[in-house]
Design an enzyme around this catalytic site. Structure first.
Site, PDB file in Angstrom:
ATOM      1  N   LYS A 118      23.003  57.245  63.655  1.00  0.00           N
ATOM      2  CA  LYS A 118      23.488  57.602  62.329  1.00  0.00           C
ATOM      3  C   LYS A 118      22.880  56.598  61.353  1.00  0.00           C
ATOM      4  O   LYS A 118      23.338  55.460  61.250  1.00  0.00           O
ATOM      5  CB  LYS A 118      25.009  57.534  62.313  1.00  0.00           C
ATOM      6  CG  LYS A 118      25.622  58.183  61.110  1.00  0.00           C
ATOM      7  CD  LYS A 118      27.117  58.379  61.315  1.00  0.00           C
ATOM      8  CE  LYS A 118      27.733  59.062  60.117  1.00  0.00           C
ATOM      9  NZ  LYS A 118      27.521  58.342  58.861  1.00  0.00           N
ATOM     10  N   CYS A 454      39.228  28.211  31.155  1.00  0.00           N
ATOM     11  CA  CYS A 454      38.689  27.184  30.281  1.00  0.00           C
ATOM     12  C   CYS A 454      38.892  27.701  28.866  1.00  0.00           C
ATOM     13  O   CYS A 454      38.389  28.766  28.522  1.00  0.00           O
ATOM     14  CB  CYS A 454      37.206  26.962  30.569  1.00  0.00           C
ATOM     15  SG  CYS A 454      36.332  26.139  29.210  1.00  0.00           S
ATOM     16  N   CYS A 460      31.642  26.625  25.522  1.00  0.00           N
ATOM     17  CA  CYS A 460      31.488  26.367  26.955  1.00  0.00           C
ATOM     18  C   CYS A 460      30.217  27.078  27.443  1.00  0.00           C
ATOM     19  O   CYS A 460      30.113  28.299  27.367  1.00  0.00           O
ATOM     20  CB  CYS A 460      32.708  26.892  27.715  1.00  0.00           C
ATOM     21  SG  CYS A 460      32.505  26.811  29.506  1.00  0.00           S
TER      22      CYS A 460
HETATM   23 ZN   LIG Z   1      34.256  25.400  29.918  1.00  0.00          ZN
END
Ligand SMILES: [Zn+2]
Length: 720
Positions: A118, A454, A460
């Site tokens: 298969k 955060c 960031c």
């Molecule tokens: Zn950060």
């Protein structure tokens, strides 16, 4: 009714069929056309005309009865000549024995079996007429699949013409797949060019077969015809087209069954395999006839990795067709075949470390970093662990040997630790208290949140990269040149401070970048941007004109994904009117509600968010709803359903013909439907229309509706 067909008519019918089949073939196979589209339509109409007078000519062989009835386009629905069943599954020896016993009982004898592997690929249905390739379609729901003939022509193991003495009609079933070596190579190349890798060979095969090679060819042709298009753009488009075709050429086919057949007498599965081989079709070299099913299953379970392609089990079939017919089928699957599915592969590897990643919304997710290990077709070295609780629940320690599998054959998942192999050096995972990217303290935004985030969304780097990548993703602005590596380069190399300046990027801003500048010799850079840079800049231009809802998605407002964004874009004509709307106004929209409304108002109230909108607008990003051009309004308030393929229209084209006149196209027939438009090979919607008494229009009626509106269409049908 006339029963005698004049010889002249019959020979004209044969002639027309040949002309049409030849034209279709050339069209599908991208050969030079012998007749124009108008001539083709004329021949086709003449054929329809003859067949309406002499219905007995409407045989299975007539092009009016085949795929689509008209020239079909990529991914148009194709009705298989005979249904493609799925297979029932068994998962262990005991279940297989029960199945074998039932066969013995039902037949009153033990039949000869055929066993085969298969293949974990993509099931296809291929039709050959008079030995020549006529169509290739995906399995779909077993009755209707998608037309992929155009792409299939590039796959070398799908012959265009059969050898030997092929039957006049042959519908073949098979599996399209990548060999493991090819799959690994494709993935390593995808990785090199910073594209998303395929999760397994099956996904790779499906994704490859469903590329829009036809559109890429159109783009190249358009760029060639347009004297204004730059050499660079043309070269880029050509390379992309070549890449798409090259990867298609690596696909392979193995055939394992026959559907409709005309002009061949076959007594068994194994006899049909011999015929397929004689026709030059690729039959697997691993099938066996007359073997012991249990031994066959056991052998291949131990040797599943000795094959050049991925397998997820074996299939056992009763060989003799007469006995197959006797056993029959259930609504879903034949009773004469069974798939033995091997258990998902579980491997062990070393958990080297648990790190955390920072997502687009600042969410901190622990993930496992492991010794690279091969599982279910690809090499894995990372697996998400979702959150801290999950790490505790699984009871895994850094340094453990862990059990690993792929959930649904796609997502790597650690099941748990092999505790007996611990030596005391293993360490507990401790969730960090600061963001690994910007060192801001991480926190639970709401008390009840399992997830930690955060909070430094503005700067960031990890969040910025993820947001940029999301802007480029398919659900947002679909910018091909803005993949994860490009996004990382833009932030890490200091080219962008955040997404506000994305659309102000120029060649000058990319020059000198490690990622976007051409290398001249090892270590030194030229002052020219490379293909990645060119692609990004040209795609950014296109992205500026994307519809309003995509812009909304690209802003990464919490809770505003594609569905909510489309709802908003329908209610408001511009981003400005969404910004000006009160929270109450937003909340009252069906599908928005208070939580989302609050999230939207909050997002637009933040100054650096406003700055993003301002800068995007300044760079020429369209923040207005571009209303579709209305050709006329005489279908306003009219709702239609289109089923089957309409001569002269693609699926999208037929829909657009309605919406551009103010009408609405729905997918299902109800009492509110004004008309059902029926093309060739209509589906169940036609029956539903009849049942509900909804007026049904054919191609002519459709033309009347578009030209002169609903009342003209009704009188065309003889209705008041
Ligand atoms: Zn950060």
């Amino acid at each position: 009714m006339t029963t005698d067909i004049p010889t002249k008519t019959r020979s004209r019918w044969v002639e027309l069929v040949e002309i049409i089949e030849d034209a279709r073939r050339r069209y599908y196979l991208h050969d030079k056309p012998t007749i124009s589209d108008t001539e083709y339509d004329k021949c086709f109409n003449e054929l329809l005309d003859i067949e309406s007078k002499f219905p007995m000519l409407k045989s299975l062989d007539s092009p009016t009865q085949s795929v689509g009835g008209a020239r079909s386009e990529m991914f148009e629905p194709v009705t298989h000549l005979s249904r493609m069943y799925s297979l029932d599954n068994v998962f262990d020896d005991q279940e297989l024995k029960t199945w074998l016993d039932r066969i013995d009982k039902d037949l009153g004898q033990t039949p000869h079996y055929l066993g085969e592997l298969k293949i974990d690929g993509l099931a296809v249905d291929i039709v050959y007429r008079n030995g020549l390739l006529s169509s290739v379609a995906t399995r779909g729901d077993g009755t209707v699949g998608e037309d992929v003939t155009y792409n299939a022509q590039f796959i070398p193991s799908i012959p265009r013409a059969l050898t030997g003495k092929p039957p006049s009609l042959l519908e073949v079933r098979g599996e399209v797949f990548f060999e493991l070596a090819q799959f690994d190579q494709i993935n390593s190349e995808l990785e090199k060019s910073s594209k998303t890798e395929f999760a397994n060979p099956r996904n790779a095969a499906a994704g490859t077969l469903r590329q829009r090679v036809d559109r890429r060819e159109e783009e190249v042709a358009k760029a060639q015809a347009n004297s204004k298009s730059s050499e660079k753009r043309l070269a880029t488009l050509r390379t992309e087209l070549d890449d798409a075709i090259t990867i298609l050429q690596k696909l392979r086919l193995t055939v394992h069954g026959i559907g409709a057949v005309d002009g061949a007498k076959l007594a068994s599965q194994s006899e049909s395999y011999q015929l397929l081989k004689d026709c030059g079709l690729p039959v697997s070299s691993h099938y066996q006839v007359g073997m012991d099913p249990i031994k066959f299953v056991t052998y291949w379970q131990e040797h599943r990795h000795d094959v050049e392609h991925e397998i997820d089990g074996v299939v056992i079939k009763v060989d003799n067709f007469e006995l197959q017919r006797k056993l029959g089928e259930t609504a879903r699957a034949p009773r004469w075949a069974i798939a033995f599915k091997y258990p998902p592969e579980v491997v062990t590897t070393k958990l080297l470390d648990i790190k955390v990643s920072v997502g687009r919304t600042g969410r901190i997710t622990p993930f496992a970093h492991m010794q690279p290990v091969k599982v279910a077709g690809s090499t894995v070295e990372m697996a998400t662990l979702h959150n801290e609780q999950e790490v505790i629940r699984k009871g895994i320690l850094i340094g453990d040997t862990v059990y690993l599998r792929k959930a649904g054959d796609v997502i790597p998942e650690i099941i748990g630790a092999v505790e007996s192999l611990r030596d005391g050096s293993e360490k507990k995972f401790v969730m960090p208290i600061v963001c690994p990217s910007c060192k801001t303290n991480i926190l639970a935004v709401k008390d009840a949140d399992v997830d930690l985030r955060c909070p430094n969304a503005k700067s960031c780097p990890a969040q910025l990269i993820e947001r940029l990548f999301y802007i480029g993703s398919r659900q947002a602005l679909d910018i091909e040149g803005l993949g994860s590596k490009a996004a990382a380069a833009l932030i890490n190399e200091g080219i962008l401070k955040n997404e506000a300046d994305l659309f102000d990027l120029t060649e000058a801003s990319l020059i000198g970048s490690e990622f976007f500048t051409k290398a001249v010799s090892a270590g030194s850079k030229s002052n020219q941007i490379n293909m990645a840079g060119e692609k990004l800049l040209s795609q950014l231009e296109i992205a500026k004109t994307r519809p309003l809802w995509r812009i909304l998605v690209a802003l990464s407002i919490r809770h505003v994904g594609p569905t909510v964004a489309q709802t908003l874009a329908k209610e408001f004509s511009s981003l400005q009117s969404i910004i000006s709307a009160s929270g109450q106004q937003l909340a009252s929209i069906d599908g928005v509600g208070e939580i989302i409304a609050e999230s939207i108002s909050e997002w637009f109230s933040i100054d650096w968010h406003q700055d993003i909108v301002k800068k995007w607008q300044g760079a020429g990003v369209s923040l207005e709803q571009t209303a579709p051009k209305l050709l006329s309004d005489h279908l306003t308030g009219i709702s239609v359903v289109i089923t089957g393929s309409m001569p002269g229209y693609s699926r999208d084209g037929a829909n657009e013909a309605v919406t551009s006149r103010g009408g609405k196209v729905s997918s299902s027939v109800s009492k509110k439907t004004d008309f059902v438009i029926v093309g060739a090979n209509p589906g169940s919607k036609f029956d539903k229309a009849q049942e509900l008494g909804v007026p049904v229009l054919d191609a002519d009626g459709f033309a009347v509706l578009l030209e002169s509106g609903p009342s003209a269409a009704r009188s065309h049908l003889g209705l008041s």
